[in-house]
Design a protein around this motif. Structure first.
Motif, PDB file in Angstrom:
ATOM      1  N   LEU A  45       9.289  92.169 -12.679  1.00 37.57           N
ATOM      2  CA  LEU A  45      10.706  92.020 -13.008  1.00 37.57           C
ATOM      3  C   LEU A  45      11.412  91.315 -11.853  1.00 37.57           C
ATOM      4  CD1 LEU A  45      11.606  95.544 -14.468  1.00 37.57           C
ATOM      5  CD2 LEU A  45      11.089  93.442 -15.734  1.00 37.57           C
ATOM      6  N   LEU A  71      14.430  86.984 -16.219  1.00 34.05           N
ATOM      7  CA  LEU A  71      14.233  88.441 -16.206  1.00 34.05           C
ATOM      8  C   LEU A  71      12.847  88.807 -15.675  1.00 34.05           C
ATOM      9  CD1 LEU A  71      15.779  89.143 -19.736  1.00 34.05           C
ATOM     10  CD2 LEU A  71      16.875  89.594 -17.525  1.00 34.05           C
ATOM     11  N   VAL A  72      11.899  87.927 -15.865  1.00 34.01           N
ATOM     12  CA  VAL A  72      10.520  88.186 -15.427  1.00 34.01           C
ATOM     13  C   VAL A  72      10.069  87.061 -14.495  1.00 34.01           C
ATOM     14  CG1 VAL A  72       8.107  88.203 -16.241  1.00 34.01           C
ATOM     15  CG2 VAL A  72       9.820  89.619 -17.389  1.00 34.01           C
ATOM     16  N   GLY A 117      16.115  91.363 -14.046  1.00 35.47           N
ATOM     17  CA  GLY A 117      15.311  92.148 -14.986  1.00 35.47           C
ATOM     18  C   GLY A 117      15.336  93.629 -14.653  1.00 35.47           C
ATOM     19  N   VAL A 152      16.014  90.284 -25.585  1.00 34.89           N
ATOM     20  CA  VAL A 152      15.844  91.571 -24.918  1.00 34.89           C
ATOM     21  C   VAL A 152      15.416  92.654 -25.901  1.00 34.89           C
ATOM     22  CG1 VAL A 152      17.175  93.402 -23.823  1.00 34.89           C
ATOM     23  CG2 VAL A 152      17.383  91.059 -23.008  1.00 34.89           C
ATOM     24  N   LEU A 191       9.315  94.530 -21.057  1.00 33.84           N
ATOM     25  CA  LEU A 191      10.239  94.854 -19.963  1.00 33.84           C
ATOM     26  C   LEU A 191      10.005  96.274 -19.462  1.00 33.84           C
ATOM     27  CD1 LEU A 191      13.469  93.167 -21.399  1.00 33.84           C
ATOM     28  CD2 LEU A 191      12.299  92.513 -19.287  1.00 33.84           C
ATOM     29  N   LEU A 244      11.127  85.508 -21.479  1.00 34.90           N
ATOM     30  CA  LEU A 244      11.699  86.396 -20.462  1.00 34.90           C
ATOM     31  C   LEU A 244      11.740  85.706 -19.093  1.00 34.90           C
ATOM     32  CD1 LEU A 244      10.011  89.784 -21.482  1.00 34.90           C
ATOM     33  CD2 LEU A 244      12.369  89.063 -21.935  1.00 34.90           C
TER      34      LEU A 244
END
Lengths: 125, 125
Positions: free
Chosen positions: A95, A78-79, A99, A32, A41, A73
């Motif tokens: 996202l 998260l993605v 995310g 992250v 992000l 990610l």
């Protein structure tokens, strides 16, 4: 895990092992807060973007690092990567709900850094 | 710089160049979100700590990385180093007011990561 409100944030982080090596928290934190992870992000914070858009918005990222960071990610959940079967195929990145939750906590930090960066770097004469 | 409330956070970050290369924001972001930078800042969130305490709390950090990261954070004006002239000299590290402001924005992110790390890493089977 139930954590009393009396427990300080730091105690809680220590209990959860965030400062200990070889724990999942460190792994996720590395993803992250990696140089490119955080920028990608934030770039996706408002809408989905295509590969080329991400390359333009996150200035300086190489094709290799973009591919690698997006894969990490995505594996972290998260993605989200969506392929539309056009010719040529269209790939959009957005996202996930997870995310989005994370970015809500990243943005205040990013804003603070953006507001204070000149002063901080300027301190170094 | 005056920024209208109508401007989105992302627009604001783009205007401030946070996603552009070669800008102070990127430099500070790299320091703050470096693997060890973030852990040291959180470790200092509640009280000042001595060198040896930092080494123990931030498990896995080498002497070299501890020295180097503390120097960077000190140069950024985020960490204060205080030497007391005892024999042997005592050195305490603490957050500056600027560092305290930053850590207030780092902790919600760290807590979220600590709460979700198992699920995120567990997703990768």
């Amino acid at each position: 895990m139930t954590v009393s409100n009396e427990v300080s944030v730091l105690d809680r982080l220590l209990t959860n092992g965030i400062l200990a090596s070889a724990c999942p928290t460190r792994v996720v934190l590395d993803h992250v807060t990696s140089k490119w992870g955080v920028l990608l992000l934030v770039a996706l914070s408002e809408r989905s973007l295509r590969w080329g858009e991400l390359r333009r918005v996150v200035e300086g990222i190489s094709e290799k690092m973009l591919a690698q960071t997006l894969r990490t990610l995505e594996a972290d959940g998260l993605v989200h990567r969506e392929v539309t079967a056009t010719v040529p195929p269209r790939v959009d990145y957005s996202l996930t709900p997870l995310g989005t939750e994370l970015v809500a906590r990243l943005l205040p930090l990013m804003e603070w850094v953006a507001d204070h960066a000149d002063a901080i770097v300027g301190d170094r004469t």
